[in-house]
Every structure is written in C-alpha cells, then in structure tokens.
Design an enzyme around this catalytic site. Structure first.
Site, PDB file in Angstrom:
ATOM      1  N   THR A  30       0.925  -1.080   0.128  1.00 16.36           N
ATOM      2  CA  THR A  30       0.026   0.081   0.020  1.00 16.36           C
ATOM      3  C   THR A  30       0.658   1.260  -0.116  1.00 16.36           C
ATOM      4  OG1 THR A  30      -0.216   0.135   2.493  1.00 16.36           O
ATOM      5  CG2 THR A  30      -1.932  -1.086   1.186  1.00 16.36           C
TER       6      THR A  30
ATOM      7  N   GLU B 229      -4.125   4.416   3.670  1.00 15.35           N
ATOM      8  CA  GLU B 229      -3.248   3.592   2.815  1.00 15.35           C
ATOM      9  C   GLU B 229      -4.149   2.979   1.645  1.00 15.35           C
ATOM     10  OE1 GLU B 229      -0.723   0.730   5.024  1.00 15.35           O
ATOM     11  OE2 GLU B 229      -1.664   1.455   6.627  1.00 15.35           O
TER      12      GLU B 229
END
Length: 315
Positions: free
Chosen positions: A212, A260
């Site tokens: 991420t 994220e």
C-alpha cells in the site's frame, strides 16, 4: 488563471472585476452556483471573475484550535475554480489584524481599492468584517456609494445526502467523518479526495502481498471514518483503481491513524516521496481485528475483489 496571495500580489493595473468572497471549502455544488453566476456576470460585463478566499480558515484565528477539517486544500480549490471559468483567485492571509477590519474597511481595502469591483456575487447568509458584522444588506448599501452591484444567489441545493439537509461544507464534513463518502460525493459533485506524500510505513502490506501507499495527509484534512473504501489512487496524472484502508491497523495493535491505498492489480510501483491523491468512491466495510492472520488475508482478498467491482462499475 492568476493566483495571488495577499493584496500586494494584485497587479497595479488591475481593472474592474466581478468578485465573490468566501471560504469555499470543497467547492461543493452550492458554491458552484455562486461561482458560476459570478463568472457568467463577468462575461456579460466583459471583465475578469475573481474569487477571494482566506488562509487559514477564519475560525482558527477567531477561535484558536477550532480549525475545521478541510475538504480541499487551496491548490485543489483553485483547480476546481479554474474549471468553472474563474480568472483569478486571491488568498488573503487571515491574521488577527485582518480579522479586526470593520465591514466598511474591508469593502474599501479589498473590493474598491484593489479589485475595483464592478459587481459582487454572494450567498444570502454571507457575513464579513470584524465579528462578522457585515451582511449582504450592508454590502448593497456600500455598492451604491462605491459604484458596484451586489447580486445574491441562493446556494442551497438539496438531495438525498444528509437526509435532505441543504448542501453545505459542514454537512459534507459530517458525512465524511461518518464514512458516508457516497453522500459527500453527491454534495461535492465528485468523490471526496485526500492528498499527501507517500511515506514509508511498517510495510506489512508488502509482506502480506498487498503493498500500500501510506499517504501522509496534509494538515487539517477531512479524513473518512475508519474502514475500507473503494476508490482511486492518483499518481502523476494516472488514476489507478484502489482499495483504501483508513484506521489504526488494529490487527497489529497500531495507534496511529493512517490512510493507505493499494493500487489494484499493479505491481512494482515505487511511490515513495511522490505527492498523490486518493478519491473515495464507496464505503466497503468497517475497521476490524481478525482472530488470525489467515482470516485477515482472506478478508483482504474479498475487499480487493469488491473494490475492483465497484470501480469497474463506475467506468
């Protein structure tokens, strides 16, 4: 579009203009009505359209510590305003000294001496000057003295968002805080966006097979409620379908709240240090802690599949 920070940035030879003043956080659909009206009026009069806004938010100066979460940073607002046809944006540093200007002083200092207003376009509840003592009635009287028109535009739009409440920045912030990004999108006329620089996190996503981008958001950003969302990760002009996680990462006993974004079906991305934007399309599920790492991985696979479907349905 010209961008000025402070009255001293306005060109000395600046002529007459049509002006609208406000925080315009989010440039939501109600704001768009006023700004579009100002642009249309400017075109009719053959002069530029100018938006005047403030930094920081006036509430932070008047009541320190009360800065509201922001729906859009100033550069994003300027982009959106440019898209509506605005010719110049003036960002006035909102200081304690500036906050003490009386409504009459504000009119002369900003609208008359610097912007040479030919018309001023505002919403019905517009207030300005020290202790917000100025209103559209006072502004209209000043217009008669200084030769500018005042036009009042009803900015109140309603829809399903917020149970039918009139669209506003306050309502949008509330919906974002509740995770109702679909409702916020209805008000804004586009997905809610957060921006920031990609920084190194714990890199657990990479270890789990879902790397991420950990976005260090800008100060005072309005961040959606903890949970998983479908949306887009914007990087250097490219919009990538994304599964977005907001929260403290309870699976690993995290305490810091993060945003994220996992770029779906993309491999080998190196985004560290890049400024990115994240658009929130839809809420998928709330934040949760799973009994095992395997259970978490299974759910992440389900989340990514769902996010892929949501984004594909938008295309």
């Amino acid at each position: 579009m010209q961008r000025w920070r402070g009255l001293e940035d306005i060109p000395e030879d600046w002529g007459r203009s049509v002006v609208t003043i406000g925080s315009y956080d989010g440039v939501h659909r109600g704001h768009q009505l006023i700004i579009k009206h100002a642009v249309d009026r400017a075109r009719e009069l053959g002069v530029p359209a100018v938006v005047v806004t403030f930094d920081p938010h006036p509430s932070e100066v008047v009541r320190p510590g009360s800065h509201p979460p922001l729906l859009a940073p100033h550069h994003r607002r300027a982009e959106l305003m440019a898209g509506l046809g605005v010719d110049a944006v003036l960002i006035l540093p909102f200081t304690t000294e500036f906050s003490k200007l009386s409504p009459a002083e504000f009119v002369v200092k900003v609208l008359v001496d610097k912007l040479h207003a030919k018309a001023v376009v505002e919403g019905p509840n517009f207030r300005f000057g020290h202790k917000a003592a100025g209103n559209v009635e006072f502004l209209t009287e000043q217009g008669k003295v200084y030769d500018f028109e005042v036009e009042v535009v009803d900015l109140y739009v309603t829809g399903e968002a917020g149970g039918g409440e009139p669209f506003s920045s306050t309502l949008t912030r509330r919906l974002v805080a509740e995770g109702d990004v679909a409702g916020a999108r209805e008000i804004l006329g586009r997905p809610h966006r957060v921006e920031g620089v990609v920084v190194r996190g714990a890199q657990r996503g990479r270890e789990l097979g879902f790397p991420t981008a950990n976005v260090e958001t800008l100060p005072h950003t309005a961040i959606p409620a903890d949970g998983v969302y479908a949306g887009y990760l914007h990087v250097q002009g490219e919009a990538m379908p994304a599964a977005i996680s907001v929260g403290t990462n309870p699976q690993f006993d995290g305490t810091e709240r993060t945003v994220e974004a996992y770029a779906i079906d993309r491999v080998g991305l190196d985004l560290y240090g890049l400024h990115v934007a994240v658009d929130f399309l839809a809420y998928v599920r709330g934040q949760a802690k799973f009994e095992t790492l395997e259970a978490l991985l299974e759910q992440m696979a389900v989340d990514v599949k769902r996010c892929r479907e949501i984004v594909a349905a938008e295309a």
